[in-house]
Write a protein that holds these residues in place. Structure first.
Motif, mmCIF file in Angstrom:
data_model
loop_
_atom_site.group_PDB
_atom_site.id
_atom_site.type_symbol
_atom_site.label_atom_id
_atom_site.label_comp_id
_atom_site.label_asym_id
_atom_site.label_seq_id
_atom_site.Cartn_x
_atom_site.Cartn_y
_atom_site.Cartn_z
ATOM 1 N N THR A 12 0.831 -1.190 0.000
ATOM 2 C CA THR A 12 0.000 0.000 0.000
ATOM 3 C C THR A 12 0.869 1.245 0.000
ATOM 4 O O THR A 12 2.064 1.210 0.309
ATOM 5 C CB THR A 12 -0.912 0.013 1.243
ATOM 6 N N SER A 13 0.235 2.354 -0.347
ATOM 7 C CA SER A 13 0.961 3.630 -0.345
ATOM 8 C C SER A 13 1.438 3.983 1.055
ATOM 9 O O SER A 13 2.540 4.520 1.234
ATOM 10 C CB SER A 13 0.053 4.730 -0.891
ATOM 11 N N LEU A 14 0.622 3.654 2.068
ATOM 12 C CA LEU A 14 1.009 3.949 3.442
ATOM 13 C C LEU A 14 2.257 3.177 3.853
ATOM 14 O O LEU A 14 3.175 3.738 4.472
ATOM 15 C CB LEU A 14 -0.147 3.607 4.382
ATOM 16 N N SER A 15 2.320 1.889 3.495
ATOM 17 C CA SER A 15 3.484 1.088 3.872
ATOM 18 C C SER A 15 4.739 1.589 3.183
ATOM 19 O O SER A 15 5.819 1.596 3.779
ATOM 20 C CB SER A 15 3.233 -0.384 3.525
ATOM 21 N N ARG A 16 4.609 2.038 1.927
ATOM 22 C CA ARG A 16 5.781 2.573 1.227
ATOM 23 C C ARG A 16 6.277 3.858 1.896
ATOM 24 O O ARG A 16 7.483 4.067 2.044
ATOM 25 C CB ARG A 16 5.446 2.819 -0.232
ATOM 26 N N HIS A 17 5.348 4.715 2.293
ATOM 27 C CA HIS A 17 5.751 5.964 2.934
ATOM 28 C C HIS A 17 6.358 5.705 4.314
ATOM 29 O O HIS A 17 7.338 6.353 4.698
ATOM 30 C CB HIS A 17 4.544 6.897 3.068
ATOM 31 N N VAL A 18 5.783 4.763 5.047
ATOM 32 C CA VAL A 18 6.332 4.429 6.363
ATOM 33 C C VAL A 18 7.740 3.872 6.225
ATOM 34 O O VAL A 18 8.653 4.237 6.990
ATOM 35 C CB VAL A 18 5.406 3.428 7.087
ATOM 36 N N MET A 19 7.938 2.986 5.236
ATOM 37 C CA MET A 19 9.278 2.435 5.027
ATOM 38 C C MET A 19 10.266 3.523 4.635
ATOM 39 O O MET A 19 11.411 3.558 5.113
ATOM 40 C CB MET A 19 9.237 1.349 3.954
ATOM 41 N N GLY A 20 9.830 4.440 3.765
ATOM 42 C CA GLY A 20 10.710 5.531 3.360
ATOM 43 C C GLY A 20 11.087 6.423 4.524
ATOM 44 O O GLY A 20 12.247 6.815 4.669
#
Length: 285
Positions: free
Chosen positions: A8-16
């Motif tokens: 998800t977009s949220l998981s990508r942003h959290v990882m970043g």
């Protein structure tokens, strides 16, 4: 957790954000130290007063890194100690690794565990213990035999022995890990072809252990060069760099220490790059 699954977009942003925070935590303090080594102020802190090289080469009323004789001497002292510790650790570590991986004798497992003991003992405690033991031994030799064992008094020889007491364990583990993966049939083939033990050691075993020997030497050198806790307990009148920097910090922080830190960062980076390039050259040869 499976890379092939969509995220998800949220998981990508959290990882970043996590990666950004992690690397900022690692490198931001180093970057700040490096930047303020060029600050035209008498203190290593904001605000920025302009660019200068005085803290490296000196200037009016300022003593730079390369004109600070005691500081340069302490760098040389640390290098001498590190070289001695490295030679001892790699030599003894190679013998230890050979015994642990090739020899068969009673109590080998217990000795392997005992070898790890210096790694879990705080450096201050290790330094105090070595100092107390060496001082008592030197005093006994002086009182009972009339022999003055200066190398057991606080000074560079005792610093070398103190650092060696735990760095040799790391060198042993590094070399033993490589020796564990070594294909013994290569040595057996060389023996079957009529090679002597010395020839097999020189042409088969040591070339295979070369990466581990180089790696353990690099680790031993860097760990010795930056050691503080054990060194503080054993140092004499010739302080290594870490002790000198500690003394300077107690007197008052100066951008010269930032310059020293930047110099060591650059030297360590160059050293690491040379080590990374050496295996490629060996393989191409």
């Amino acid at each position: 957790m499976i890379p092939s699954l969509p995220r998800t977009s949220l998981s990508r942003h959290v990882m970043g954000l996590y990666m950004l925070a992690f690397f900022a935590f690692l490198f931001l303090p180093l970057a700040i130290v490096a930047v303020f080594a060029f600050n035209d102020a008498n203190y290593p802190a904001p605000p920025w007063r302009g660019f200068t090289l005085d803290w490296f080469f000196g200037g009016p009323g300022r003593t730079g890194l390369f004109s600070d004789a005691p500081l340069l001497k302490s760098i040389g002292t640390s290098a001498i100690v590190a070289v001695c510790v490295t030679v001892l650790s790699v030599a003894v570590g190679t013998v230890n690794a050979w015994l642990l991986e090739r020899a068969r004798f009673r109590g080998k497992s217990a000795l392997s565990l005992m070898m790890l003991t210096p790694l879990v003992i705080p450096g201050v405690i290790l330094g105090i213990s070595i100092l107390a033991f060496a001082s008592r031994l030197a005093q006994f030799a002086d009182d009972a035999l009339g022999i003055e064992l200066d190398f057991l008094r606080p000074g560079l020889p005792l610093v070398v022995l103190g650092q060696f007491s735990y760095i040799v364990s790391i060198a042993t583990l590094t070399i033993a890990a490589r020796l564990k993966r070594f294909d013994v049939t290569l040595e057996e083939a060389a023996f079957n072809l009529g090679a002597s033990r010395a020839a097999v050691l020189r042409t088969v075993t040591l070339p295979c252990l070369k990466p581990a020997l180089i790696g353990s030497a690099a680790i031993s050198f860097l760990m010795s060069f930056e050691n503080f806790n054990t060194t503080l307990m054993l140092v004499g009148s010739d302080p290594p760099l870490t002790i000198m920097m500690y003394g300077r910090m107690r007197e008052g922080a100066s951008p010269v220490l930032n310059a020293v830190s930047l110099f060591l960062m650059v030297a360590s980076a160059v050293f690491a790059l040379l080590l990374m390039r050496s295996p490629g050259r060996t393989q191409s040869g």
